[in-house]
Scaffold this motif. Sequence first.
Motif, PDB file in Angstrom:
ATOM      1  N   GLU A 110      10.718  -5.134  59.182  1.00  0.00           N
ATOM      2  CA  GLU A 110      10.315  -6.179  58.257  1.00  0.00           C
ATOM      3  C   GLU A 110      11.194  -6.158  57.003  1.00  0.00           C
ATOM      4  N   PRO A 111      11.480  -7.338  56.434  1.00  0.00           N
ATOM      5  CA  PRO A 111      12.282  -7.383  55.204  1.00  0.00           C
ATOM      6  C   PRO A 111      11.667  -6.565  54.067  1.00  0.00           C
ATOM      7  N   ILE A 112      10.325  -6.540  53.963  1.00  0.00           N
ATOM      8  CA  ILE A 112       9.685  -5.793  52.884  1.00  0.00           C
ATOM      9  C   ILE A 112       9.997  -4.299  52.989  1.00  0.00           C
ATOM     10  N   GLU A 113      10.248  -3.809  54.196  1.00  0.00           N
ATOM     11  CA  GLU A 113      10.583  -2.397  54.373  1.00  0.00           C
ATOM     12  C   GLU A 113      11.916  -2.076  53.716  1.00  0.00           C
ATOM     13  N   ARG A 114      12.835  -3.024  53.757  1.00  0.00           N
ATOM     14  CA  ARG A 114      14.144  -2.785  53.149  1.00  0.00           C
ATOM     15  C   ARG A 114      14.046  -2.757  51.619  1.00  0.00           C
ATOM     16  N   VAL A 115      13.141  -3.575  51.074  1.00  0.00           N
ATOM     17  CA  VAL A 115      12.934  -3.544  49.626  1.00  0.00           C
ATOM     18  C   VAL A 115      12.362  -2.190  49.199  1.00  0.00           C
ATOM     19  N   LEU A 116      11.368  -1.714  49.926  1.00  0.00           N
ATOM     20  CA  LEU A 116      10.774  -0.418  49.594  1.00  0.00           C
ATOM     21  C   LEU A 116      11.791   0.708  49.739  1.00  0.00           C
ATOM     22  N   ALA A 117      12.615   0.647  50.773  1.00  0.00           N
ATOM     23  CA  ALA A 117      13.626   1.677  50.959  1.00  0.00           C
ATOM     24  C   ALA A 117      14.625   1.670  49.806  1.00  0.00           C
ATOM     25  N   ALA A 118      15.023   0.469  49.369  1.00  0.00           N
ATOM     26  CA  ALA A 118      15.944   0.375  48.230  1.00  0.00           C
ATOM     27  C   ALA A 118      15.303   0.944  46.973  1.00  0.00           C
ATOM     28  N   TYR A 119      14.017   0.653  46.776  1.00  0.00           N
ATOM     29  CA  TYR A 119      13.312   1.143  45.594  1.00  0.00           C
ATOM     30  C   TYR A 119      13.238   2.669  45.596  1.00  0.00           C
ATOM     31  N   MET A 120      12.919   3.252  46.733  1.00  0.00           N
ATOM     32  CA  MET A 120      12.812   4.708  46.813  1.00  0.00           C
ATOM     33  C   MET A 120      14.166   5.383  46.619  1.00  0.00           C
ATOM     34  N   ARG A 121      15.212   4.778  47.126  1.00  0.00           N
ATOM     35  CA  ARG A 121      16.549   5.356  46.899  1.00  0.00           C
ATOM     36  C   ARG A 121      16.930   5.297  45.426  1.00  0.00           C
ATOM     37  N   VAL A 122      16.562   4.207  44.762  1.00  0.00           N
ATOM     38  CA  VAL A 122      16.845   4.090  43.330  1.00  0.00           C
ATOM     39  C   VAL A 122      16.088   5.159  42.545  1.00  0.00           C
ATOM     40  N   LEU A 123      14.810   5.357  42.859  1.00  0.00           N
ATOM     41  CA  LEU A 123      14.009   6.346  42.140  1.00  0.00           C
ATOM     42  C   LEU A 123      14.511   7.763  42.386  1.00  0.00           C
ATOM     43  N   ALA A 124      14.973   8.032  43.601  1.00  0.00           N
ATOM     44  CA  ALA A 124      15.510   9.362  43.895  1.00  0.00           C
ATOM     45  C   ALA A 124      16.809   9.606  43.137  1.00  0.00           C
ATOM     46  N   ALA A 125      17.626   8.563  43.011  1.00  0.00           N
ATOM     47  CA  ALA A 125      18.912   8.709  42.315  1.00  0.00           C
ATOM     48  C   ALA A 125      18.767   8.658  40.802  1.00  0.00           C
ATOM     49  N   ASN A 126      17.651   8.101  40.314  1.00  0.00           N
ATOM     50  CA  ASN A 126      17.420   7.959  38.866  1.00  0.00           C
ATOM     51  C   ASN A 126      16.034   8.508  38.527  1.00  0.00           C
ATOM     52  N   PRO A 127      15.866   9.819  38.517  1.00  0.00           N
ATOM     53  CA  PRO A 127      14.530  10.386  38.309  1.00  0.00           C
ATOM     54  C   PRO A 127      13.942  10.112  36.936  1.00  0.00           C
ATOM     55  N   TRP A 128      14.726   9.559  36.017  1.00  0.00           N
ATOM     56  CA  TRP A 128      14.214   9.212  34.691  1.00  0.00           C
ATOM     57  C   TRP A 128      13.384   7.933  34.694  1.00  0.00           C
ATOM     58  N   ILE A 129      13.534   7.100  35.729  1.00  0.00           N
ATOM     59  CA  ILE A 129      12.860   5.802  35.726  1.00  0.00           C
ATOM     60  C   ILE A 129      11.336   5.921  35.790  1.00  0.00           C
ATOM     61  N   PRO A 130      10.738   6.691  36.713  1.00  0.00           N
ATOM     62  CA  PRO A 130       9.269   6.719  36.766  1.00  0.00           C
ATOM     63  C   PRO A 130       8.622   7.149  35.460  1.00  0.00           C
ATOM     64  N   GLY A 131       9.148   8.212  34.844  1.00  0.00           N
ATOM     65  CA  GLY A 131       8.572   8.672  33.584  1.00  0.00           C
ATOM     66  C   GLY A 131       8.708   7.655  32.478  1.00  0.00           C
ATOM     67  N   LEU A 132       9.838   6.972  32.447  1.00  0.00           N
ATOM     68  CA  LEU A 132      10.054   5.950  31.422  1.00  0.00           C
ATOM     69  C   LEU A 132       9.066   4.803  31.582  1.00  0.00           C
ATOM     70  N   ILE A 133       8.837   4.386  32.820  1.00  0.00           N
ATOM     71  CA  ILE A 133       7.916   3.283  33.070  1.00  0.00           C
ATOM     72  C   ILE A 133       6.490   3.682  32.711  1.00  0.00           C
ATOM     73  N   VAL A 134       6.105   4.917  33.054  1.00  0.00           N
ATOM     74  CA  VAL A 134       4.747   5.362  32.721  1.00  0.00           C
ATOM     75  C   VAL A 134       4.538   5.341  31.212  1.00  0.00           C
TER      76      VAL A 134
END
Length: 256
Positions: free
Chosen positions: A134-158
């Motif tokens: 499904e196309p939505i799976e590719r969006v989620l995969a892209a999001y998880m790769r971004v978060l893994a490569a940029n671990p500062w993003i989750p904390g900043l958003i929180v």
Amino acid sequence: MKNKAPARGAARGTPPAARRRRVQPGPVPRRAKGSGVPPRARGRPAKGSGLDARAALLAAARELFVRYGYRAVSARQIARLAGVDPSLLAYHFSGKHGLYREVLGLALEPVFAAARSLGEPDARAKADAGDGGEPIERVLAAYMRVLAANPWIPGLIVREVLVGGGGYRAQFVRDFPSQIAPLALESIRGATAAGRYRAGLDPRLVLVSCIGMAVMPFLGAPVFEKLFGDGFLRDPEPYIAHTRDMLRHALQARRP
């Protein structure tokens, strides 16, 4: 306790004892005479500022926003750490908010690229043919790769979006989720209408579940590393495959 941002500009009068020793964010000291950084000028910055100044501002902004938060950092502090004239920040980004949006936007661009493909005819055709998921799976995969490569993003958003008053909440929702959510919801509705997802699903709840599965492991990474060892989820691909399988078992229509 939350780090306090360094003092803004020169202090007036005799500063309190607690503020006499200033914390300088990062390795770049305050601008001094003879530093080679020209004083702020009116109007368009001089030629030669270019891409180097833009990149320096982005790097400095990310460091300060992650360390102190959006509200606690001034445009002048960002320019000081970047080693450029403050007028360049307004010139390149139209102000601090534009710079903050650009910092996050550059990191999240792969997610936007995947989201833009949700409505493309070939994406739907591949999904209908059972090719590529499904196309939505590719969006989620892209999001998880971004978060893994940029671990500062989750904390900043929180800190800036979710906790307390969420000083950046309205802007964040407008700049990011509101751009992606309608496309994702339409993709989920399309998969349900085509019979690939089972009937009766609420697309909003599906999207909330997807976001939770994609974000929570990276938000809790410091805890999970204590439990499962350093580097857990550093390679996001096993978890991406796990999430894809979980979603397919939960969402796909039962075949007779």
